[in-house]
Design a protein around this motif. Structure first.
Motif, PDB file in Angstrom:
ATOM      1  N   GLY A 133       0.800  -1.211   0.000  1.00 20.56           N
ATOM      2  CA  GLY A 133       0.000   0.000   0.000  1.00 20.56           C
ATOM      3  C   GLY A 133       0.836   1.265   0.000  1.00 20.56           C
ATOM      4  N   GLU A 134       0.380   2.246   0.839  1.00 12.93           N
ATOM      5  CA  GLU A 134       1.022   3.553   0.905  1.00 12.93           C
ATOM      6  C   GLU A 134       2.407   3.489   1.544  1.00 12.93           C
ATOM      7  N   ARG A 136       4.811   1.708   0.726  1.00 16.05           N
ATOM      8  CA  ARG A 136       5.847   1.451  -0.279  1.00 16.05           C
ATOM      9  C   ARG A 136       6.429   2.731  -0.854  1.00 16.05           C
ATOM     10  N   TYR A 137       5.814   3.865  -0.670  1.00 13.33           N
ATOM     11  CA  TYR A 137       6.268   5.110  -1.279  1.00 13.33           C
ATOM     12  C   TYR A 137       6.868   6.014  -0.215  1.00 13.33           C
ATOM     13  N   PRO A 139       7.413   9.348   1.804  1.00 14.31           N
ATOM     14  CA  PRO A 139       6.479  10.434   2.086  1.00 14.31           C
ATOM     15  C   PRO A 139       6.972  11.781   1.570  1.00 14.31           C
ATOM     16  N   GLY A 142       7.773  10.836  -2.874  1.00 14.42           N
ATOM     17  CA  GLY A 142       6.707  10.104  -3.488  1.00 14.42           C
ATOM     18  C   GLY A 142       7.188   8.955  -4.384  1.00 14.42           C
TER      19      GLY A 142
END
Length: 143
Positions: A133-134, A136-137, A139, A142
């Motif tokens: 989900g989020e 993996r990126y 902050p 991005g």
């Protein structure tokens, strides 16, 4: 050099004293003659050594400071590297020479050597973690 004995003293000496004096003089003369002979031999040895060393020095200087290029004297020519007779040789003469081939034998590799070499080391357990989900990126950027 001033004489040790004067003529008057020599005339007044006895015969035995004169004989002993002559023997002493003869012994000293022999010693001086042998010393002179030894010095002459030493001089010859040193002259020979000097000549030999000067020859070595001359050769070393020629070697170090001699002509650096190869030059031929007049009338001499360098031989050809490629001979025309060899280029026009018959094919029959080539068949006379045997062709040399390396042997086709190859050593067999020993099986299990790698496992045997690595068996002394400890095994390490590897764990892989995957983010979903989020998470993996990044902050900030991005990516």
């Amino acid at each position: 050099m001033e004489p040790i004995f004067t003529d008057k003293q020599l005339n007044n000496m006895s015969r035995e004293d004169l004989i002993s004096l002559m023997k002493i003089v003869q012994e000293q003369t022999k010693k001086k003659d042998t010393e002179i002979q030894l010095l002459k031999e030493k001089q010859k040895e040193l002259e020979f050594l000097n000549a030999m060393l000067s020859d070595r020095l001359t050769l070393a200087q020629r070697k170090q400071f001699g002509a650096s290029s190869e030059k031929y004297a007049e009338g001499y020519e360098q031989m050809n590297l490629f001979n025309e007779a060899e280029a026009s040789a018959d094919a029959e003469t080539e068949e006379l020479f045997e062709e040399i081939r390396p042997s086709s034998y190859k050593r067999k590799k020993r099986k299990g050597k790698k496992e045997e070499d690595l068996s002394n080391f400890e095994t390490v357990e590897t764990r892989t973690y995957k983010l979903e989900g989020e998470a993996r990126y990044c902050p900030e950027c991005g990516k």
